[in-house]
Design an enzyme around this catalytic site. Structure first.
Site, PDB file in Angstrom:
ATOM      1  N   TRP A   2       0.872  -1.176   0.000  1.00 40.67           N
ATOM      2  CA  TRP A   2       0.000   0.000   0.000  1.00 40.67           C
ATOM      3  C   TRP A   2       0.910   1.226   0.000  1.00 40.67           C
ATOM      4  O   TRP A   2       1.795   1.333   0.849  1.00 40.67           O
ATOM      5  CB  TRP A   2      -0.861  -0.047   1.261  1.00 40.67           C
ATOM      6  CG  TRP A   2      -1.807   1.095   1.449  1.00 40.67           C
ATOM      7  CD1 TRP A   2      -2.622   1.644   0.507  1.00 40.67           C
ATOM      8  CD2 TRP A   2      -2.050   1.815   2.668  1.00 40.67           C
ATOM      9  NE1 TRP A   2      -3.364   2.652   1.068  1.00 40.67           N
ATOM     10  CE2 TRP A   2      -3.031   2.784   2.385  1.00 40.67           C
ATOM     11  CE3 TRP A   2      -1.547   1.726   3.970  1.00 40.67           C
ATOM     12  CZ2 TRP A   2      -3.522   3.660   3.353  1.00 40.67           C
ATOM     13  CZ3 TRP A   2      -2.030   2.591   4.926  1.00 40.67           C
ATOM     14  CH2 TRP A   2      -3.013   3.537   4.629  1.00 40.67           C
TER      15      TRP A   2
ATOM     16  N   ASP B  66      -0.403  -5.586   9.371  1.00 38.24           N
ATOM     17  CA  ASP B  66      -1.433  -4.634   8.970  1.00 38.24           C
ATOM     18  C   ASP B  66      -2.668  -5.439   8.562  1.00 38.24           C
ATOM     19  O   ASP B  66      -2.664  -6.172   7.587  1.00 38.24           O
ATOM     20  CB  ASP B  66      -0.934  -3.763   7.807  1.00 38.24           C
ATOM     21  CG  ASP B  66      -1.891  -2.611   7.531  1.00 38.24           C
ATOM     22  OD1 ASP B  66      -2.947  -2.537   8.199  1.00 38.24           O
ATOM     23  OD2 ASP B  66      -1.598  -1.788   6.648  1.00 38.24           O
TER      24      ASP B  66
ATOM     25  N   LYS C 210     -13.346  -1.036   6.101  1.00 33.22           N
ATOM     26  CA  LYS C 210     -13.889  -1.915   5.061  1.00 33.22           C
ATOM     27  C   LYS C 210     -14.927  -2.876   5.639  1.00 33.22           C
ATOM     28  O   LYS C 210     -16.031  -2.982   5.123  1.00 33.22           O
ATOM     29  CB  LYS C 210     -12.776  -2.735   4.397  1.00 33.22           C
ATOM     30  CG  LYS C 210     -11.469  -2.015   4.227  1.00 33.22           C
ATOM     31  CD  LYS C 210     -11.451  -1.071   3.053  1.00 33.22           C
ATOM     32  CE  LYS C 210     -10.298  -0.098   3.228  1.00 33.22           C
ATOM     33  NZ  LYS C 210      -9.792   0.502   2.031  1.00 33.22           N
TER      34      LYS C 210
HETATM   35  N1  PMP Z   1      -3.597  -0.617   5.487  1.00 35.75           N
HETATM   36  C1  PMP Z   1      -3.900  -1.073   4.274  1.00 35.75           C
HETATM   37  C2  PMP Z   1      -3.134  -2.228   3.714  1.00 35.75           C
HETATM   38  C3  PMP Z   1      -4.926  -0.492   3.547  1.00 35.75           C
HETATM   39  O1  PMP Z   1      -5.215  -0.955   2.335  1.00 35.75           O
HETATM   40  C4  PMP Z   1      -5.642   0.588   4.111  1.00 35.75           C
HETATM   41  C5  PMP Z   1      -6.783   1.243   3.383  1.00 35.75           C
HETATM   42  N2  PMP Z   1      -6.612   1.491   2.058  1.00 35.75           N
HETATM   43  C6  PMP Z   1      -5.272   1.026   5.365  1.00 35.75           C
HETATM   44  C7  PMP Z   1      -4.256   0.397   6.044  1.00 35.75           C
HETATM   45  C8  PMP Z   1      -5.940   2.215   6.008  1.00 35.75           C
HETATM   46  O2  PMP Z   1      -7.213   2.032   6.394  1.00 35.75           O
HETATM   47  P1  PMP Z   1      -8.144   3.243   6.852  1.00 35.75           P
HETATM   48  O3  PMP Z   1      -8.918   3.637   5.645  1.00 35.75           O
HETATM   49  O4  PMP Z   1      -8.959   2.655   7.932  1.00 35.75           O
HETATM   50  O5  PMP Z   1      -7.276   4.343   7.330  1.00 35.75           O
END
Ligand code: PMP
Length: 402
Positions: free
Chosen positions: A135, A217, A252
């Protein structure tokens, strides 16, 4: 009368580049073609193209509206009921709960940032190792926390599966003992490529042997194989390492994107260490955002601590998971039905919202310019942004750029 200062600090500031993914969404919104399709940002959409509010969330909000009696600050580590519910959902009875310090954070991003701050603050000299790819925000967050960021190989040369040998070789040879290693607990973003159970246990062994600090994560619990099933990687790692940081997001799996609900859990080897670590995390949070927002965490706590709401949530989550799986299958068979000679069945082995489609930059550009289909440059597709009734349009467009 005071005069206006002639010293201008801001005039020389040049604009920062737009965020690669959120910038695409801005372009998508500005696109006036009716057939446009946004497969870039990681948001679940239902068959009507709407990111829905879950039934259980509405019901919990109703209760909160009726019973909430104060908007006073939460404590630095957040709502106690929420923290207990997170501990139970993520760890079950895997380890003694006194060894796990849970701190509520603003979303999963906040969790990763607090984890990064904690490593920078408490693990002197530790570098952090990220999978390549990962990410995109991981790099930025770790760097913003002042950590030195390195990467380990992850994806096979054809960009369709895990290069397991490379993962093991890099973990065995590159990090120094004490370095932190970030793993996606499930539903790897951006590739959808996860290790198998056997591969997880091998990775866990190397992490323990090399004395690496695992940062898991866990942003997609319940989107891969199921709520419990998705803890398999975490279980493998924690069965061999007695220290870890786990980052949770309810963006999510509860559809609470804008409420910013997450948590960082510090797993320590003893109750005393967990409590000392908690005090340090709280110190870091205090000078950052002081204390977290209440509403989203109150929703999650209300749902998880009520048997009926919780079972309704599980039904709704399972429906989202199965629909994403179904969309994957429809896309693969839709591509099969076109006259292109490329086989997309590898997408069926990938997990969660995202997939690396194998589309290259030029093809991605052409899809956007010619067809109004927005995909990130890497070829990552948000499967959860596809729709049943527009699958034919999508497959024909993809086939036309291959
Ligand atoms: N970690 C990963 C791997 C993600 O894909 C995301 C969301 N795209 C997050 C953390 C962050 O999540 P949030 O939208 O709750 O900040």
């Amino acid at each position: 009368m005071s005069s206006v200062s002639a010293l201008r600090r801001f005039d020389a500031i040049s604009p920062a580049p737009p965020d690669a993914i959120l910038g695409l969404t801005e372009a998508f919104v500005a696109d006036d073609r009716t057939q446009k399709m946004n497969l870039s940002v990681g948001v679940y959409k239902d068959a009507d193209g709407v990111t829905p509010i879950l039934r259980c969330v509405k019901a919990a909000e109703q209760r909160i509206l009726e019973t909430e009696s104060s908007k006073g600050y939460l404590s630095i580590d957040g709502l106690p009921d929420y923290r207990d519910a997170v501990r139970e959902l993520v760890f079950g009875d895997l380890i003694d709960s006194d060894r796990i310090a849970v701190v509520q954070t603003p979303g999963g991003t906040g969790a990763v940032r607090v984890a990064a701050d904690f490593v920078a603050d408490q693990c002197a000299g530790a570098q952090v190792w990220l999978p390549n790819p990962t990410w995109a925000n991981h790099n930025a967050i770790m760097a913003a926390a002042g950590l030195s960021v390195e990467s380990y190989r992850y994806l096979s040369a054809d960009r369709r599966g895990l290069d397991f040998d490379a993962v093991i070789e890099d973990l065995q040879t590159k990090p120094n003992p004490g370095d932190a290693i970030l793993l996606h607990a499930c539903c790897h973003n951006p590739t959808g490529v996860d290790p198998s159970a056997e591969q997880w246990s091998h990775i866990a062994e190397v992490i323990a042997d090399r004395h690496l600090l695992p940062i898991l994560d866990f942003a997609y619990q319940g989107f891969g194989d199921g709520l419990m099933e998705d803890t398999a990687g975490l279980r493998a790692v924690l069965s061999r390492s007695d220290e870890a940081l786990v980052c949770t997001s309810f963006s999510k799996n509860f559809g609470l994107y804008s409420e910013r609900v997450g948590a960082v859990s510090v797993v320590a080897s003893s109750t005393e260490t967990a409590s000392a670590a908690l005090s340090q995390v709280k110190r870091l949070v205090r000078s950052n955002y002081s204390n977290p927002p209440r509403h989203g965490a109150a929703i999650v706590a209300t749902v998880l601590n009520d048997a009926d709401l919780r079972s309704d949530w599980q039904v709704e989550l399972e429906a989202m998971r199965c629909r994403i799986l179904d969309l994957r299958q429809r896309f693969v068979s839709g591509m099969d039905a076109t006259d292109c000679d490329q086989d997309f069945s590898f997408l069926l082995g990938q997990k969660g919202m995202f997939s690396f489609s194998g589309l290259n930059r030029m093809q991605v550009d052409e899809l956007r310019v010619q067809h109004g289909i927005y995909i990130v440059d890497s070829g990552r597709i948000n499967v959860a942004g596809m729709s049943e009734d527009r699958m034919g349009f999508l497959c024909d467009a993809v086939a036309s750029v291959l």
